[in-house]
Design a protein around this motif. Sequence first.
Motif, PDB file in Angstrom:
ATOM      1  N   TRP A 210       0.826  -1.201   0.000  1.00 18.43           N
ATOM      2  CA  TRP A 210       0.000   0.000   0.000  1.00 18.43           C
ATOM      3  C   TRP A 210       0.859   1.248   0.000  1.00 18.43           C
ATOM      4  CZ3 TRP A 210      -3.300  -2.256   4.472  1.00 18.43           C
ATOM      5  CH2 TRP A 210      -4.129  -3.245   3.943  1.00 18.43           C
ATOM      6  N   GLY A 211       1.967   1.168   0.734  1.00 19.33           N
ATOM      7  CA  GLY A 211       2.871   2.318   0.779  1.00 19.33           C
ATOM      8  C   GLY A 211       3.271   2.745  -0.615  1.00 19.33           C
ATOM      9  N   ILE A 212       3.590   1.765  -1.469  1.00 17.28           N
ATOM     10  CA  ILE A 212       4.077   2.137  -2.795  1.00 17.28           C
ATOM     11  C   ILE A 212       2.918   2.465  -3.742  1.00 17.28           C
ATOM     12  CG2 ILE A 212       4.248  -0.191  -3.777  1.00 17.28           C
ATOM     13  CD1 ILE A 212       6.872   0.691  -5.038  1.00 17.28           C
ATOM     14  N   CYS A 213       1.754   1.871  -3.515  1.00 18.99           N
ATOM     15  CA  CYS A 213       0.648   2.094  -4.459  1.00 18.99           C
ATOM     16  C   CYS A 213      -0.224   3.283  -4.083  1.00 18.99           C
ATOM     17  CB  CYS A 213      -0.244   0.852  -4.542  1.00 18.99           C
ATOM     18  SG  CYS A 213       0.567  -0.555  -5.287  1.00 18.99           S
ATOM     19  N   LEU A 214      -0.257   3.654  -2.813  1.00 14.46           N
ATOM     20  CA  LEU A 214      -1.272   4.617  -2.384  1.00 14.46           C
ATOM     21  C   LEU A 214      -0.704   5.948  -1.910  1.00 14.46           C
ATOM     22  CD1 LEU A 214      -3.572   2.186  -0.364  1.00 14.46           C
ATOM     23  CD2 LEU A 214      -3.853   2.917  -2.729  1.00 14.46           C
ATOM     24  N   THR A 215       0.630   6.090  -1.879  1.00  9.75           N
ATOM     25  CA  THR A 215       1.151   7.374  -1.413  1.00  9.75           C
ATOM     26  C   THR A 215       2.036   8.007  -2.474  1.00  9.75           C
ATOM     27  OG1 THR A 215       3.033   6.276  -0.388  1.00  9.75           O
ATOM     28  CG2 THR A 215       1.172   6.782   1.043  1.00  9.75           C
ATOM     29  N   ARG A 216       2.040   9.344  -2.464  1.00  5.29           N
ATOM     30  CA  ARG A 216       2.973  10.021  -3.364  1.00  5.29           C
ATOM     31  C   ARG A 216       4.324  10.123  -2.681  1.00  5.29           C
ATOM     32  NH1 ARG A 216       0.623  14.335  -0.777  1.00  5.29           N
ATOM     33  NH2 ARG A 216      -1.479  14.278  -1.608  1.00  5.29           N
ATOM     34  N   HIS A 217       5.318  10.558  -3.484  1.00  4.93           N
ATOM     35  CA  HIS A 217       6.708  10.453  -3.039  1.00  4.93           C
ATOM     36  C   HIS A 217       6.959  11.045  -1.657  1.00  4.93           C
ATOM     37  CE1 HIS A 217      10.923   9.762  -3.604  1.00  4.93           C
ATOM     38  NE2 HIS A 217      11.164  10.993  -3.206  1.00  4.93           N
TER      39      HIS A 217
ATOM     40  N   GLN B  19      20.683  -0.252  -9.534  1.00  4.41           N
ATOM     41  CA  GLN B  19      22.034  -0.765  -9.394  1.00  4.41           C
ATOM     42  C   GLN B  19      22.700   0.040  -8.290  1.00  4.41           C
ATOM     43  OE1 GLN B  19      22.958  -3.539 -10.919  1.00  4.41           O
ATOM     44  NE2 GLN B  19      20.868  -3.505 -11.720  1.00  4.41           N
ATOM     45  N   ALA B  20      22.512  -0.408  -7.065  1.00  9.58           N
ATOM     46  CA  ALA B  20      23.018   0.341  -5.924  1.00  9.58           C
ATOM     47  C   ALA B  20      24.512   0.577  -6.085  1.00  9.58           C
ATOM     48  CB  ALA B  20      22.742  -0.418  -4.640  1.00  9.58           C
ATOM     49  N   VAL B  21      24.924   1.802  -5.849  1.00  9.34           N
ATOM     50  CA  VAL B  21      26.323   2.134  -6.053  1.00  9.34           C
ATOM     51  C   VAL B  21      27.185   1.515  -4.967  1.00  9.34           C
ATOM     52  CG1 VAL B  21      26.555   4.095  -7.586  1.00  9.34           C
ATOM     53  CG2 VAL B  21      25.477   4.410  -5.350  1.00  9.34           C
ATOM     54  N   SER B  22      26.919   1.856  -3.730  1.00 12.19           N
ATOM     55  CA  SER B  22      27.712   1.267  -2.657  1.00 12.19           C
ATOM     56  C   SER B  22      26.753   0.700  -1.634  1.00 12.19           C
ATOM     57  CB  SER B  22      28.599   2.326  -2.017  1.00 12.19           C
ATOM     58  OG  SER B  22      27.794   3.378  -1.524  1.00 12.19           O
ATOM     59  N   TRP B  23      27.126  -0.451  -1.086  1.00 14.07           N
ATOM     60  CA  TRP B  23      26.175  -1.201  -0.263  1.00 14.07           C
ATOM     61  C   TRP B  23      26.105  -0.742   1.182  1.00 14.07           C
ATOM     62  CZ3 TRP B  23      22.389  -4.589  -1.276  1.00 14.07           C
ATOM     63  CH2 TRP B  23      22.282  -5.008  -2.605  1.00 14.07           C
ATOM     64  N   ASN B  24      27.014   0.177   1.582  1.00 12.52           N
ATOM     65  CA  ASN B  24      26.957   0.583   2.983  1.00 12.52           C
ATOM     66  C   ASN B  24      25.673   1.338   3.301  1.00 12.52           C
ATOM     67  OD1 ASN B  24      27.986   2.522   1.254  1.00 12.52           O
ATOM     68  ND2 ASN B  24      28.885   3.689   2.939  1.00 12.52           N
ATOM     69  N   LEU B  25      25.195   2.161   2.337  1.00 14.11           N
ATOM     70  CA  LEU B  25      23.971   2.922   2.596  1.00 14.11           C
ATOM     71  C   LEU B  25      22.734   2.043   2.725  1.00 14.11           C
ATOM     72  CD1 LEU B  25      24.049   6.291   0.649  1.00 14.11           C
ATOM     73  CD2 LEU B  25      24.247   5.839   3.090  1.00 14.11           C
TER      74      LEU B  25
ATOM     75  N   SER C  90      10.358 -10.579  12.632  1.00  9.89           N
ATOM     76  CA  SER C  90       9.897  -9.227  12.946  1.00  9.89           C
ATOM     77  C   SER C  90      10.344  -8.220  11.893  1.00  9.89           C
ATOM     78  CB  SER C  90      10.421  -8.815  14.323  1.00  9.89           C
ATOM     79  OG  SER C  90      11.811  -8.625  14.261  1.00  9.89           O
ATOM     80  N   LEU C  91      11.213  -8.627  10.986  1.00 11.48           N
ATOM     81  CA  LEU C  91      11.734  -7.673  10.010  1.00 11.48           C
ATOM     82  C   LEU C  91      10.759  -7.483   8.857  1.00 11.48           C
ATOM     83  CD1 LEU C  91      15.403  -8.937   9.737  1.00 11.48           C
ATOM     84  CD2 LEU C  91      14.505  -7.120  11.185  1.00 11.48           C
ATOM     85  N   SER C  92      10.914  -6.338   8.219  1.00 15.73           N
ATOM     86  CA  SER C  92      10.136  -6.094   7.009  1.00 15.73           C
ATOM     87  C   SER C  92      10.747  -6.887   5.860  1.00 15.73           C
ATOM     88  CB  SER C  92      10.171  -4.600   6.704  1.00 15.73           C
ATOM     89  OG  SER C  92      10.055  -4.386   5.331  1.00 15.73           O
ATOM     90  N   PHE C  93       9.914  -7.312   4.919  1.00 14.75           N
ATOM     91  CA  PHE C  93      10.423  -8.024   3.751  1.00 14.75           C
ATOM     92  C   PHE C  93      11.412  -7.166   2.972  1.00 14.75           C
ATOM     93  CE2 PHE C  93       6.633 -10.935   3.764  1.00 14.75           C
ATOM     94  CZ  PHE C  93       7.377 -12.086   3.876  1.00 14.75           C
ATOM     95  N   ILE C  94      11.233  -5.853   3.018  1.00 15.08           N
ATOM     96  CA  ILE C  94      12.153  -4.988   2.280  1.00 15.08           C
ATOM     97  C   ILE C  94      13.538  -5.041   2.912  1.00 15.08           C
ATOM     98  CG2 ILE C  94      12.593  -2.606   1.559  1.00 15.08           C
ATOM     99  CD1 ILE C  94      10.266  -3.806   0.128  1.00 15.08           C
TER     100      ILE C  94
ATOM    101  N   LEU D  42      13.280   2.874   1.777  1.00 15.73           N
ATOM    102  CA  LEU D  42      14.404   1.940   1.772  1.00 15.73           C
ATOM    103  C   LEU D  42      14.512   1.215   0.435  1.00 15.73           C
ATOM    104  CD1 LEU D  42      16.680   0.474   3.240  1.00 15.73           C
ATOM    105  CD2 LEU D  42      15.004  -1.149   4.082  1.00 15.73           C
ATOM    106  N   ALA D  43      13.358   0.811  -0.111  1.00 16.30           N
ATOM    107  CA  ALA D  43      13.380   0.116  -1.401  1.00 16.30           C
ATOM    108  C   ALA D  43      13.974   1.028  -2.472  1.00 16.30           C
ATOM    109  CB  ALA D  43      11.979  -0.334  -1.786  1.00 16.30           C
ATOM    110  N   GLN D  44      13.674   2.330  -2.395  1.00 18.92           N
ATOM    111  CA  GLN D  44      14.239   3.246  -3.393  1.00 18.92           C
ATOM    112  C   GLN D  44      15.730   3.460  -3.157  1.00 18.92           C
ATOM    113  OE1 GLN D  44      11.449   6.286  -2.735  1.00 18.92           O
ATOM    114  NE2 GLN D  44      10.039   5.553  -4.303  1.00 18.92           N
ATOM    115  N   LEU D  45      16.112   3.520  -1.891  1.00 17.08           N
ATOM    116  CA  LEU D  45      17.530   3.711  -1.561  1.00 17.08           C
ATOM    117  C   LEU D  45      18.343   2.512  -2.033  1.00 17.08           C
ATOM    118  CD1 LEU D  45      19.637   5.412   0.123  1.00 17.08           C
ATOM    119  CD2 LEU D  45      19.095   3.902   2.006  1.00 17.08           C
TER     120      LEU D  45
END
Lengths: 274, 373
Positions: A211-218, A234-240, B121-125, A227-230
Amino acid sequence: MTRRISFGTVLLYLVLAVLVVVYLLPAYMAVVTSLKLPNEITLPRAWEFPSTLNWSSFSEALALLKPNLVNSVILTICATALSTVLGSLNGYVFSKWKFKGSEVIFTLFLFGMFIPYQVILIPLFQTLRAMNLYGGLPGLILAHVVYGLPITSLIFRNFYAQIPTALIESARLDGAGFFSIYTRIVFPLSIPGFVVTSLWQFTQVWNEFLWGICLTRHSENPITVGLAQLAGGQAVSWNLPMAGSILAAIPVLCIYVFLGRYFIRGLLAGSVKE
Amino acid sequence: MREVSRDRIKAFITLLPSVVLIGVFVYGFIGNTVWISMTDWRGGAALSENPVKNFIGMQNYVELFSGFLDGRFRQDLVNAVYYSVLLLVGAVGIGMFIAILLDRKPRGEDFLRTVFLYPMSLSFIVTGTIWRWLLAPQGGVNLLPTYLGGKALDFQWLSSMKTVLLFDWQNLFPILLYLAAFVLILLGLGKLRRDPSRAFKHYLVPGVVLGAVVWLFGDLLPRALFMEEEHGFNLATLGIILATIWQYSGYTMALYLAGFNGISQDLMDAARLDGASDFDYYMHVAIPMLKPITISAVIILSHISLKMFDLIFAMTGPDNAATGHPALDMYLTTFRANDFAKGAAIAIVLFLVAGTFIIPYLVTSYRQRRNAR
């Protein structure tokens, strides 16, 4: 008495130790990677400990995810509070004020917990748009409250089933009505029920993504979408992404580690059988 | 007496808002989705305020299952089936195994339970993000054997192009019938010891006959598609299955552990006195007793695997065809391609599959509650 250490006991602890390592490896990897400097993160050395601890990934991820975290906090608190209060009232009726057909209604409620949410997504999207709630947090809160009702009603119903009916009967004979029985007898006994239900709802709402991705604007995206967007593309560096994952996981992990007993009760209640 | 009836009205009024909300948001919306799935609501009309929708009957469904362009959906459906089966076997098996270990009451049981359950307890993301990195081709899990003195693996957990167990979608009907025959025979063999005549009459004979009939006359069955189209188990989904098992085996463990704790010590002692080994005790006493728990676990896990969206989204992105799932396909079809009608049809297919598990489960639990009163 000396403790006899048999071969079986050794094997038991050995297998358990291996399993513990396997289950903790992903967490170890997340922590280690988030503490490395970006140029230190390479595939062949992914498991190795960082040479210097670099905490800046966390502040960087926090800066990027802060709006999402704020959204998720507002969303989670509102949705949890509303659905828990409604669930408590419903559970009170379902367990102590059964009427003809209340069991059928209860079963019809439970059904709402098991549907794949894709099946209501398009009408939900249309309805929220028509109500001018699409894109913002109020619409998302509404969705979480409504579809949270089955589980919260279920947990409270099972919880209130433990309150002896004789207690309710005698209060009734003393002239107490529907609401005064609730406020004077049932509610004061419900604190553990409220803890179990609100913890369960908190984790569910915090972790929700579809729902978060389908029902809300940015600007109104909850933390999972942020987090999914971050982490996406092709994630540049994995620490973030790793630091972001840890940030997103901390609230629910805290609940789980410190209040695990209640969390497990919610989890067992979710499987319908009492 | 009047006081009581007034209270009953109050009770009903308290419940009413929730009844209305569930009625509209669950049942009304499902009905609406059924209607949308039978229209031609797509393209430009999807975004207009008052879209024009024309009734076209079952056409969207026919296209999904036999249309030229919808091979992706069929592969996604096949993925979902393999995915569900492996998740069930993995999560129930491993969860049961860990529960048996913890039932031996090792020291630090609380700590151990916490460790096995925290992924839940974690999110799937979050899970997806971490596991995507763990399953990177030249790192993570593939490197683990080197720390034990072995050679690094080179399996492409999330991007393997290999497909096994291929079958032609044209032969869907005979395959489904073979499967039914196989299940009947299996059930029959399982019941053979306890009730041989029933096992033969209701399971074995029908199963063998069905299998033989399909083998002899299978060619007469209609083809499900006008062209050859191969589908199978994409090995790239293994990575996703692995992550899901990691996250959910703790859940089945908690269910079984609660069940084991509920079995009285006397029963265990009695079994021991009868000379049963630990293995016999779990195999023939404890686990059969916990059948309701197994059913709950199967229902909830298959529900989770059917709506699986977040984890795949986080691990391989929504566009990776090899790890596709109808839940993702529904999202892409509806919100990317603006084909609301077909998106609704996919959602209804998911819903019907889920319903075949859930409705019998809810009906039985309803009957039990009613009889318990």
